[in-house]
Design a protein around this motif. Structure first.
Motif, PDB file in Angstrom:
ATOM      1  N   ALA A  79     -40.160  42.719 -38.076  1.00  0.00           N
ATOM      2  CA  ALA A  79     -41.058  41.655 -38.519  1.00  0.00           C
ATOM      3  C   ALA A  79     -40.278  40.391 -38.862  1.00  0.00           C
ATOM      4  N   VAL A  80     -39.104  40.551 -39.493  1.00  0.00           N
ATOM      5  CA  VAL A  80     -38.263  39.397 -39.824  1.00  0.00           C
ATOM      6  C   VAL A  80     -37.829  38.678 -38.548  1.00  0.00           C
ATOM      7  N   LEU A  81     -37.417  39.445 -37.543  1.00  0.00           N
ATOM      8  CA  LEU A  81     -36.999  38.824 -36.279  1.00  0.00           C
ATOM      9  C   LEU A  81     -38.141  38.040 -35.648  1.00  0.00           C
ATOM     10  N   GLU A  82     -39.356  38.571 -35.733  1.00  0.00           N
ATOM     11  CA  GLU A  82     -40.505  37.868 -35.166  1.00  0.00           C
ATOM     12  C   GLU A  82     -40.835  36.611 -35.966  1.00  0.00           C
ATOM     13  N   VAL A  83     -40.716  36.713 -37.295  1.00  0.00           N
ATOM     14  CA  VAL A  83     -40.957  35.529 -38.134  1.00  0.00           C
ATOM     15  C   VAL A  83     -39.952  34.436 -37.810  1.00  0.00           C
ATOM     16  N   LEU A  84     -38.680  34.818 -37.652  1.00  0.00           N
ATOM     17  CA  LEU A  84     -37.641  33.833 -37.332  1.00  0.00           C
ATOM     18  C   LEU A  84     -37.875  33.209 -35.968  1.00  0.00           C
ATOM     19  N   ALA A  85     -38.360  34.006 -35.021  1.00  0.00           N
ATOM     20  CA  ALA A  85     -38.623  33.466 -33.689  1.00  0.00           C
ATOM     21  C   ALA A  85     -39.738  32.432 -33.714  1.00  0.00           C
ATOM     22  N   GLN A  86     -40.686  32.569 -34.655  1.00  0.00           N
ATOM     23  CA  GLN A  86     -41.821  31.652 -34.724  1.00  0.00           C
ATOM     24  C   GLN A  86     -41.534  30.417 -35.574  1.00  0.00           C
ATOM     25  N   ARG A  87     -40.475  30.467 -36.371  1.00  0.00           N
ATOM     26  CA  ARG A  87     -40.233  29.385 -37.325  1.00  0.00           C
ATOM     27  C   ARG A  87     -40.102  28.003 -36.697  1.00  0.00           C
ATOM     28  N   PRO A  88     -39.425  27.872 -35.546  1.00  0.00           N
ATOM     29  CA  PRO A  88     -39.343  26.528 -34.970  1.00  0.00           C
ATOM     30  C   PRO A  88     -40.702  25.916 -34.656  1.00  0.00           C
ATOM     31  N   LEU A  89     -41.749  26.765 -34.550  1.00  0.00           N
ATOM     32  CA  LEU A  89     -43.085  26.265 -34.233  1.00  0.00           C
ATOM     33  C   LEU A  89     -43.864  25.904 -35.495  1.00  0.00           C
ATOM     34  N   ASP A  90     -43.339  26.312 -36.663  1.00  0.00           N
ATOM     35  CA  ASP A  90     -44.052  26.047 -37.910  1.00  0.00           C
ATOM     36  C   ASP A  90     -43.947  24.572 -38.306  1.00  0.00           C
ATOM     37  N   VAL A  91     -45.035  24.067 -38.870  1.00  0.00           N
ATOM     38  CA  VAL A  91     -45.023  22.741 -39.479  1.00  0.00           C
ATOM     39  C   VAL A  91     -45.279  22.951 -40.966  1.00  0.00           C
ATOM     40  N   LEU A  92     -44.226  22.871 -41.770  1.00  0.00           N
ATOM     41  CA  LEU A  92     -44.333  23.185 -43.189  1.00  0.00           C
ATOM     42  C   LEU A  92     -44.944  22.026 -43.966  1.00  0.00           C
ATOM     43  N   THR A 145     -45.614  34.314 -46.153  1.00  0.00           N
ATOM     44  CA  THR A 145     -44.634  34.936 -45.253  1.00  0.00           C
ATOM     45  C   THR A 145     -44.259  36.329 -45.743  1.00  0.00           C
ATOM     46  N   LEU A 146     -43.980  36.431 -47.056  1.00  0.00           N
ATOM     47  CA  LEU A 146     -43.614  37.724 -47.618  1.00  0.00           C
ATOM     48  C   LEU A 146     -44.773  38.708 -47.505  1.00  0.00           C
ATOM     49  N   GLN A 147     -45.979  38.230 -47.750  1.00  0.00           N
ATOM     50  CA  GLN A 147     -47.143  39.109 -47.672  1.00  0.00           C
ATOM     51  C   GLN A 147     -47.360  39.624 -46.253  1.00  0.00           C
ATOM     52  N   GLN A 148     -47.122  38.768 -45.268  1.00  0.00           N
ATOM     53  CA  GLN A 148     -47.246  39.195 -43.877  1.00  0.00           C
ATOM     54  C   GLN A 148     -46.245  40.292 -43.542  1.00  0.00           C
ATOM     55  N   LEU A 149     -45.009  40.153 -44.046  1.00  0.00           N
ATOM     56  CA  LEU A 149     -43.986  41.167 -43.799  1.00  0.00           C
ATOM     57  C   LEU A 149     -44.385  42.499 -44.427  1.00  0.00           C
ATOM     58  N   MET A 150     -44.858  42.453 -45.667  1.00  0.00           N
ATOM     59  CA  MET A 150     -45.220  43.682 -46.359  1.00  0.00           C
ATOM     60  C   MET A 150     -46.462  44.328 -45.742  1.00  0.00           C
ATOM     61  N   ASP A 151     -47.417  43.501 -45.308  1.00  0.00           N
ATOM     62  CA  ASP A 151     -48.614  44.036 -44.660  1.00  0.00           C
ATOM     63  C   ASP A 151     -48.255  44.737 -43.361  1.00  0.00           C
ATOM     64  N   ARG A 152     -47.314  44.144 -42.625  1.00  0.00           N
ATOM     65  CA  ARG A 152     -46.871  44.765 -41.379  1.00  0.00           C
ATOM     66  C   ARG A 152     -46.258  46.133 -41.653  1.00  0.00           C
ATOM     67  N   ALA A 153     -45.404  46.212 -42.664  1.00  0.00           N
ATOM     68  CA  ALA A 153     -44.792  47.491 -43.016  1.00  0.00           C
ATOM     69  C   ALA A 153     -45.846  48.509 -43.448  1.00  0.00           C
ATOM     70  N   ALA A 154     -46.835  48.061 -44.227  1.00  0.00           N
ATOM     71  CA  ALA A 154     -47.878  48.969 -44.707  1.00  0.00           C
ATOM     72  C   ALA A 154     -48.699  49.529 -43.549  1.00  0.00           C
ATOM     73  N   ARG A 193     -44.127  38.098 -54.745  1.00  0.00           N
ATOM     74  CA  ARG A 193     -44.189  36.664 -55.038  1.00  0.00           C
ATOM     75  C   ARG A 193     -43.701  35.822 -53.870  1.00  0.00           C
ATOM     76  N   ARG A 194     -42.437  35.931 -53.538  1.00  0.00           N
ATOM     77  CA  ARG A 194     -41.877  35.111 -52.465  1.00  0.00           C
ATOM     78  C   ARG A 194     -40.516  35.685 -52.097  1.00  0.00           C
ATOM     79  N   VAL A 195     -39.985  35.193 -50.992  1.00  0.00           N
ATOM     80  CA  VAL A 195     -38.625  35.561 -50.619  1.00  0.00           C
ATOM     81  C   VAL A 195     -37.685  34.958 -51.658  1.00  0.00           C
TER      82      VAL A 195
END
Length: 216
Positions: free
Chosen positions: A55-68, A80-89, A169-171
């Motif tokens: 999930a981390v690798l996929e998040v990193l791959a998408q980061r250049p497309l993010d507009v923060l 972001t953290l919630q998405q990672l934990m949801d994926r694991a769950a 909470r957050r990374v």
């Protein structure tokens, strides 16, 4: 209840022992704590850690497309953290279902609850009135993180490796990992890739000294 084999613990070794015995025609049951079918491997070990890595690798791959949005950085980190934990769950739930189906298909009984020995061939299971007697009992209870009495764990700032899977909470911006074993190095790499400033502390001279020197 009379059995040929009772297995305490439903992780990989417990699963294999139970299913193999059932295939040989034995009366078999597995005892496991409630909501922990699949053991440490599925709930806090191999499966969630490898899922988080992917999930981390996929998040990193998408980061250049993010507009923060600079006004919502904290909220973005939480999401972001919630998405990672949801994926694991989700993966943990799917793998748990696989284990249940394997037991059902091979006619292996499942006894949810804590097991306590009454004598060499008898076990009492929490929540049941009838003791379980078995000719053979396999103890396959897995492992757990070390929690020394000298360390003030609060499960928020000072946590063990299982606690990483419950972060909400957050990374974290900074992280110190004590222990450069497989799990420590794995999580150090993941959180470093997510932007945390990570320090790894270990008393050994080499990291992962069971590996090839260059890899370590």
């Amino acid at each position: 209840m009379e059995l040929d084999l009772l297995v305490i613990g439903s992780g990989p070794s417990g699963q294999r022992a139970a299913i193999q015995a059932a295939k040989l025609g034995k009366r078999v049951a597995v005892c496991e704590r409630r909501d922990r079918i699949g053991g440490v491997s599925i709930h806090t070990g191999t499966i969630p850690s490898k899922t988080l890595r992917q999930a981390v690798l996929e998040v990193l791959a998408q980061r250049p497309l993010d507009v923060l949005d600079p006004t919502r950085v904290e909220e973005s980190e939480h999401q972001t953290l919630q998405q990672l934990m949801d994926r694991a769950a989700r993966v943990v739930a799917a793998e748990t279902a696989v284990v249940r189906e394997q037991f059902r298909r091979n006619h292996v009984g499942l006894l949810p609850g804590e097991a306590h020995f009454v004598d060499d061939h008898t076990v009492a299971v929490e929540g049941t009135n009838e003791p379980i007697r078995a000719e053979r009992i396999v103890i396959a209870v897995g492992s757990r993180p070390a929690r020394p009495d000298s360390v003030a764990f609060d499960d928020r700032t000072v946590i063990d490796s299982d606690g990483l899977l419950r972060m909400e909470r957050r990374v974290p911006r900074t992280m110190t990992i004590v222990g450069a074993g497989v799990i420590g190095v794995e999580y150090a790499s993941m959180f470093g890739a997510l932007g945390s400033k990570v320090t790894v502390v270990d008393q050994r001279e080499r990291v992962l000294n069971f590996l090839d020197g260059e890899v370590g």
